[in-house]
Design a protein around this motif. Sequence first.
Motif, PDB file in Angstrom:
ATOM      1  N   GLY A 236       0.824  -1.195   0.000  1.00 19.55           N
ATOM      2  CA  GLY A 236       0.000   0.000   0.000  1.00 19.55           C
ATOM      3  C   GLY A 236       0.859   1.245   0.000  1.00 19.55           C
ATOM      4  O   GLY A 236       1.998   1.230  -0.449  1.00 19.55           O
ATOM      5  N   LYS A 237       0.301   2.317   0.540  1.00 25.62           N
ATOM      6  CA  LYS A 237       1.006   3.585   0.558  1.00 25.62           C
ATOM      7  C   LYS A 237       1.997   3.585   1.711  1.00 25.62           C
ATOM      8  O   LYS A 237       1.605   3.692   2.876  1.00 25.62           O
TER       9      LYS A 237
ATOM     10  N   SER B 174       3.183   6.696   6.177  1.00 24.54           N
ATOM     11  CA  SER B 174       2.660   6.548   4.812  1.00 24.54           C
ATOM     12  C   SER B 174       3.172   7.602   3.838  1.00 24.54           C
ATOM     13  O   SER B 174       3.302   7.325   2.636  1.00 24.54           O
ATOM     14  N   ASN B 175       3.404   8.810   4.333  1.00 27.32           N
ATOM     15  CA  ASN B 175       3.718   9.929   3.427  1.00 27.32           C
ATOM     16  C   ASN B 175       5.037  10.604   3.801  1.00 27.32           C
ATOM     17  O   ASN B 175       5.283  10.883   4.982  1.00 27.32           O
TER      18      ASN B 175
END
Length: 121
Positions: free
Chosen positions: A24-25, A99-100
């Motif tokens: 996923g991210k 995630s970011n």
Amino acid sequence: QLQASGGGLVQSGGSLRLSCAASGKIFKVHDMRWYRQAPGAQRELVAGITSGGAITYGDSVPGRSTISRDNAKNTMYLTMTSLKPEDTGVYYCYAVVTSNWYAPKTFDVYWGQGTQVTVSS
């Protein structure tokens, strides 16, 4: 998300290698851990490994388990040897993920679905 695999039915004294892949991210996967939940018991730590490779082992599979990870694949492994019937249970993986890239101090906790390990005597 986390996907655990590699469980199964094995005879006492046998070995298994579990895998846990994060997908996923993902900007970075931090701590990763394996937990075990035996029938009728609470979930307990088997082993944990940081992104830098620092390892902690719990008391669940003392001296018979080896945890490792491949950061390039965001995947963690657990190799268990000399398995005993008391090692039977559902093995869950756990990961802390950022995630970011623009939110490096944001940490999300994920649990895998569990993989069943059954050791016959």
